[in-house]
Design an enzyme around this catalytic site. Structure first.
Site, PDB file in Angstrom:
ATOM      1  N   PRO A   1      50.590   2.850  42.005  1.00  0.00           N
ATOM      2  CA  PRO A   1      50.633   3.949  42.968  1.00  0.00           C
ATOM      3  C   PRO A   1      52.070   4.311  43.335  1.00  0.00           C
ATOM      4  CG  PRO A   1      49.319   2.088  43.782  1.00  0.00           C
ATOM      5  CD  PRO A   1      50.028   1.633  42.562  1.00  0.00           C
ATOM      6  N   GLU A   2      52.353   5.603  43.407  1.00  0.00           N
ATOM      7  CA  GLU A   2      53.662   6.056  43.850  1.00  0.00           C
ATOM      8  C   GLU A   2      53.528   6.482  45.316  1.00  0.00           C
ATOM      9  OE1 GLU A   2      55.836   8.365  41.021  1.00  0.00           O
ATOM     10  OE2 GLU A   2      54.896   7.403  39.314  1.00  0.00           O
TER      11      GLU A   2
ATOM     12  N   LYS B   1      56.614   3.227  49.342  1.00  0.00           N
ATOM     13  CA  LYS B   1      55.365   2.658  48.841  1.00  0.00           C
ATOM     14  C   LYS B   1      54.752   1.656  49.816  1.00  0.00           C
ATOM     15  CE  LYS B   1      56.984   3.223  44.115  1.00  0.00           C
ATOM     16  NZ  LYS B   1      57.305   2.533  42.848  1.00  0.00           N
TER      17      LYS B   1
ATOM     18  N   ARG C   1      60.916  -0.311  33.030  1.00  0.00           N
ATOM     19  CA  ARG C   1      59.757   0.552  32.813  1.00  0.00           C
ATOM     20  C   ARG C   1      60.047   1.483  31.649  1.00  0.00           C
ATOM     21  NH1 ARG C   1      56.924   1.299  37.590  1.00  0.00           N
ATOM     22  NH2 ARG C   1      55.250   2.056  36.259  1.00  0.00           N
TER      23      ARG C   1
END
Ligand SMILES: [Zn+2]
Length: 270
Positions: free
Chosen positions: A2-3, A52, A253
């Site tokens: 989730p961002e 977040k 990432r």
């Protein structure tokens, strides 16, 4: 993963469902059982998102801090809820609605000082009113040789941006992800900040992240990827120009970019 947009959407949902209500709290899994007993039956005061991080503020100065990490999720049930799954860390319920939290790396009871310590480690969140983009710009200049694509995922620099938004915003800004931070001009930074904020705002009102302008016709070479909601994220072909997408590891990432649309000096075609 989730961002920030997801966390802001959850904060709004929890505000609507629980604020000013007396809420039952339990921990079917048991790992939050002691904390749940302290909260059970109290009045829920507010839900708030920063980057977040999600905070539930309860009467009596108690605060629950949740970070969903890679796999944490909330499940909402209107009306009578099902029996909780044994993995539910925290269940919040009123007669009207129940929310189950499953799989978060962080679900902890803290106080105002604990919250202040967390906030002190976070850079400005583009989804929060009053967030100052120039504070981020100053942080970028503290590590001038760092690639902009790496800095954008550093929550101490800017909070709430995840992998999809860094990839798509850099594409839309026409900036190559390995551009050194010192090569980004203030005007470029402000434009990039606005792109990030606008994409995240769109994402905060919908469940599904989409970054493409629906009126923009995909390049014929994009093929099936042209129907995706992204320009370059997990694409082989650039949706805009038809060039082959490059993929590199950046801050642990997968970073995707189009070397035709994105230049090291910044300044794309738009
Ligand atoms: Zn391209």
């Amino acid at each position: 993963m989730p961002e920030g947009n997801t966390i802001h959407r959850l904060a709004r949902e929890h505000t609507r469902d629980f604020v000013r209500r007396l809420v039952r709290v339990s921990s079917p899994q048991g790992r939050f059982a002691g904390e749940a007993r302290r909260l059970d039956g109290r009045r829920f005061r507010a839900a708030d998102a920063v980057g977040k991080h999600l905070f539930h503020l309860w009467e009596g100065g108690l605060i629950v801090h949740v970070h969903l990490g890679m796999a944490g999720e909330f499940y909402r049930f209107a009306g009578p809820p099902p029996e909780p799954r044994p993995t539910v860390r925290m269940r919040l319920s009123t007669p009207a609605v129940t929310t189950d939290l499953i799989g978060p790396p962080t679900c902890e009871l803290i106080d105002e000082a604990g919250r202040a310590a967390i906030l002190a480690r976070l850079g400005p969140d583009p989804l929060r009113r009053g967030a100052n983009p120039m504070t981020v710009f100053e942080s970028l200049y503290k590590r001038p040789d760092r690639p902009i694509g790496d800095a954008l995922l550093d929550q101490r620099v800017i909070s709430g941006v995840g992998n999809i938004y860094r990839i798509e915003a850099l594409f839309l800004a026409g900036i190559h992800p390995l551009t050194r931070s010192r090569r980004i001009s203030p005007a470029q930074w402000l434009a990039l900040w606005e792109l990030i904020r606008d994409l995240m705002r769109r994402g905060a009102t919908r469940r599904r992240i989409s970054t493409v302008d629906p009126s923009e016709v995909p390049h014929p070479a994009a093929g099936r990827g042209g129907r995706d909601p992204f320009y370059v994220y997990q694409h082989e072909i650039c949706r805009r120009c038809g060039s082959r997408i490059r993929e590199i590891p950046l801050s642990g990432r997968r970073m995707f970019f189009c070397a035709t649309c994105q230049r090291k000096t910044g300044g794309g075609r738009r």
